[in-house]
Structure formats: C-alpha cells, structure tokens
Design a protein around this motif. Structure first.
Motif, PDB file in Angstrom:
ATOM      1  N   ASP A  30      -3.443   3.947   7.168  1.00  0.00           N
ATOM      2  CA  ASP A  30      -3.799   2.841   6.283  1.00  0.00           C
ATOM      3  C   ASP A  30      -3.838   1.491   7.004  1.00  0.00           C
ATOM      4  OD1 ASP A  30      -1.102   2.483   6.716  1.00  0.00           O
ATOM      5  OD2 ASP A  30      -0.502   3.019   4.672  1.00  0.00           O
ATOM      6  N   ARG A  42      -9.773   8.301   0.627  1.00  0.00           N
ATOM      7  CA  ARG A  42      -9.595   6.964   0.052  1.00  0.00           C
ATOM      8  C   ARG A  42      -9.797   6.998  -1.463  1.00  0.00           C
ATOM      9  NH1 ARG A  42     -12.594   1.319   1.919  1.00  0.00           N
ATOM     10  NH2 ARG A  42     -11.606  -0.003   0.336  1.00  0.00           N
ATOM     11  N   GLU A  48      -6.938   5.659  -3.957  1.00  0.00           N
ATOM     12  CA  GLU A  48      -7.145   4.418  -4.703  1.00  0.00           C
ATOM     13  C   GLU A  48      -7.552   4.653  -6.151  1.00  0.00           C
ATOM     14  OE1 GLU A  48      -9.879   1.959  -2.600  1.00  0.00           O
ATOM     15  OE2 GLU A  48      -8.549   1.666  -0.882  1.00  0.00           O
TER      16      GLU A  48
END
Length: 443
Positions: free
Chosen positions: A114, A202, A206
């Motif tokens: 990250d 991702r 997210e």
C-alpha cells in the motif's frame, strides 16, 4: 525512543545476516536450476536469492538436495539467468508479523503493497507451523453474530469453526467473503487473496471490504501473474499472521480466497520437483497441503485465542466431486454451496441451503431454534421437489397441506436467505418464526 520503536529496531538488527553462504548456478533446466556450493548448508524448503545482472534479486525455493548440488525453483521464469550466477542462501521460509499490520495490505513476504512503511515484528514465525495439540484444543465456542440472517439462523458459524464456500466464478463468492469479514464478530480478520486478478485487489480493499472492514483486517495478496511459489506462500503466510494474533489471545477470522488456487500453485511446484500427477492432474501431496493448512485454523489451547476459518473453493460446473472440493469437505466443519442459477435470478448471496450444512448444529442452537431450522429446511425441500410442477401450473392447492404451506412461505423464505441483519441472532430467529408461522385456515 519508544518501546515499540526499540522492538522494531531490534527485529531489523536480528534479521540482518552477518554471514551469507553463496553458491553458483551450475545448470539451467526446464523451470528449475541446479546450484553448486550450497549442498552442505541448505535445507529442503529454504529460500535463496538469485543474482540477475541488471535486475533485482530473484527469490527461489530449494526443492531437492544431493551431495553436490541443490535443485532450486526460481520465483518467476528463468529468462535472463546465466550459468555462474551467484545464489545466496536466505534460510528457512519465515514471516515476522507485527501488531501494526492491522489495516495494511502486504505481500506474502511481509512487504507493504500500500506504499507505506511497514515494520518487521520481533519474532519470526515459520510458514508451516504445527497446529495446537489435538488433545489440548478447546471445543467449538459460542455462536457468532455474522450480519447475515441466513448465517445467524440456518447455517450458524461458531467460534473456532472452519467452513468452506463452494462456488463457480462470478457467483458472488468474494462479495460474501467481504460481508463475513465485516459482519462476523471477531477481534480482527486476516484475508488471503491467493491468485487474485491484479485489478481486483484494490477494488476488494476499497469498495468491497471498505474502510470499516479494513480497520480491523490484514490483507495478504498474491496476484495471478505471480509465480506459484508466491501464490502458495500467500495462504501459508496469512495463516502465520493469524497465528501471531491468536497466540496473543485474540479471536481471528481467517478468510482464504481461494484454496483452489493455493492447490493449483502447489501442483505447479510439485510437478516441477518431479512428483507425479494422479488426482485429475493434482499430485498426491495436494491433500496433505490442504489439510495441514486447514488444521492450523480452529480453536486454540491454553491461553491462545481461536481462528475461525472461511475457505473458498472454485468448483467448475458445480462439480462438488473435484479433488480440492472433495478434500475440503472431509476436513471442514461445514460447507456452503453457492449456486449459479440462484445468482442468475438475482438473489445474493446465492446460497443453495439444501446442499449446505453447518456441523455446529444442533449443539449451538436451542431446541426451539432447531425446530425452526428443521421446519425451514422441510419447507424449502418440499418446494424444491415440486418446483417444476408448481411453475407448470400442474399442482392444485389443497392436494398436499405441507406443500401448500411451502408454496405460501417460499417467497418470504427465499428473500430471508439474502437479508442483512443488524439487530442480532434473536431478531433473525423472530423473522424466521414469522415466515414459518402456519397460515390460518379459512373458516
């Protein structure tokens, strides 16, 4: 300097190698290397680093040993490797988890994905640790709140249980895993994304998991383009991270997506080492790899916490007899089958309740709750057996009172299987009781 900062510094110093054993590439084969000079120092399963001119060091794993040379499987293809290239012995496959990893996305070696700095923990853990002593492990614990009505009632999950999610691709498996990660009451979740498509990591972090889920999660990711060594290591490293927190007395939720890709990665490694394929292309060692991974989850012993495990399985064409699915069904404490036809009519999670089972029942439910669960299964079973006749208009109401009740409650019961539940297990059972309440007779 803070105590935590000193621990991290000490861990980095301890990890530094004062002496490095160096070998040389003697032969480049079909996917493997023969390395001279390390036979008396290397052990089976050790990691090495291969010096590639103009490139970053490549990792590799020791697959075989003889008095003169060792066999190494490199991490990635062999393009660019040369005879005489230096090979450094790193040592046993380990990972050093740290409490600060919560909320982070890491690779199977403990490096951050990250973009933020990450600390090595004070203690390195083996990737292949032994499970707790079977004579000292606790029994399964109390029923867990899950945030989903179906798992609060008909398919309960208890502390320390291990269940499997069996589904084809695109049926909503990853979304269900994320819901369980957010909804199951545990101290934290450790999520292994094994062989996942790169663009989906991702998105999972997210959008699917979200900030709420990530606030109490560690995500270990190895994308599909990575070597089988890294993909297999992903499941093992995530379990080692879960054991780090379990040994602190915490309740850890371990989610693996998917065990099928873990098994496929092991197959590639085993075939490269010379093991013969037998189980529909899988080598015999596949069963042992899967069972050892699963046995490390479950209740702890003594002052340890527990690891509740959810293992997803990709079943092509809903074939529950394929090797990985068959192995897992025998070792887990329940299985949940997701059906493509249910997903195609728009009900998510697309759970086929009649093909799913939780082995925590009947012990984790009261007599009244078990009566409701049995009644729901009977109604769904009656409707399923006669669905074709009902939809064709060939059934006349009043012919079978039990089927009449099933037809009446089926729409609400089917919708119940997709409901989120924020008010707890008792609320879920009240809703189920209302759905199953017999229709008053016309008088």
């Amino acid at each position: 300097m803070s105590h935590i900062g000193f621990e991290h510094l000490t861990a980095e110093v301890r990890a530094a190698r004062a002496l490095t054993h160096i070998g040389r590439v003697a032969e480049i084969g079909r996917g493997t290397l023969l390395v001279s000079g390390l036979s008396t120092e290397a052990a089976q399963g050790d990691m090495v680093e291969i010096d590639t001119p103009g490139q970053t060091h490549r990792r590799g794993e020791v697959l075989g040993l003889d008095p003169d040379k060792i066999v190494v499987l490199p991490d990635g293809d062999i393009e660019g490797l040369q005879i005489g290239a230096a090979v450094s012995l790193v040592g046993p496959s380990q990972i050093a988890p740290d409490d600060t990893w919560v909320g982070r996305v890491i690779d199977p070696f403990g490096n951050a994905l990250d973009g933020r700095p990450i600390f090595r923990g004070p203690r390195a853990r083996p990737l292949r640790a032994a499970p707790p002593n079977p004579t000292e492990r606790r029994v399964l614990g109390q029923r867990l709140e899950t945030g989903l009505a179906v798992f609060n009632t008909l398919l309960p999950i208890v502390r320390g249980q291990r269940i499997g999610l069996f589904a084809g691709s695109g049926v909503g498996k990853s979304t269900l895993l994320a819901k369980l990660a957010r909804g199951i009451h545990a101290d934290l979740a450790v999520i292994a994304l094994i062989g996942e498509r790169g663009r989906e990591v991702r998105e999972f972090v997210e959008r699917v998991l979200g900030a709420e889920g990530m606030s109490r999660a560690v995500v270990v990711a190895a994308t599909s383009d990575m070597s089988p060594l890294v993909r297999r290591r992903c499941g093992l490293a995530a379990m080692a991270v879960a054991e780090h927190f379990r040994d602190k007395g915490q309740h850890v939720l371990y989610l693996a997506d998917s065990v099928t890709r873990f098994a496929e990665a092991h197959r590639e490694i085993a075939l490269a080492s010379g093991e013969a394929a037998s189980l529909r292309g899988f080598p015999p060692s596949t069963a042992g790899q899967i069972m050892r991974l699963c046995e490390r989850a479950g209740p702890g012993s003594g002052q340890q916490g527990d690891i509740t495990g959810v293992f997803s399985v990709l079943v092509a064409g809903s074939d529950m007899e394929e090797p990985v699915a068959d192995i897992l069904r025998g070792v887990l404490d329940g299985h949940v089958v997701l059906d493509r036809q249910i997903a195609e009519r728009g009900r998510f999670p697309a759970i086929d309740l009649l093909r799913s089972v939780s082995r925590s029942l009947p012990d984790c439910a009261s007599d009244a709750e078990n009566t409701l669960i049995s009644a729901a299964r009977r109604r769904l079973g009656a409707y399923d057996r006669s669905e074709m006749m009902i939809r064709a208009g060939l059934y006349a109401k009043g012919t079978d009172p039990d089927l009449d009740q099933a037809i009446t409650c089926w729409p609400a019961l089917d919708a119940f299987l997709a409901e989120d539940e924020r008010d707890g297990i008792a609320s879920s059972f009240r809703k189920l009781a209302m759905i199953l309440k017999p229709e008053p007779e016309a008088g």
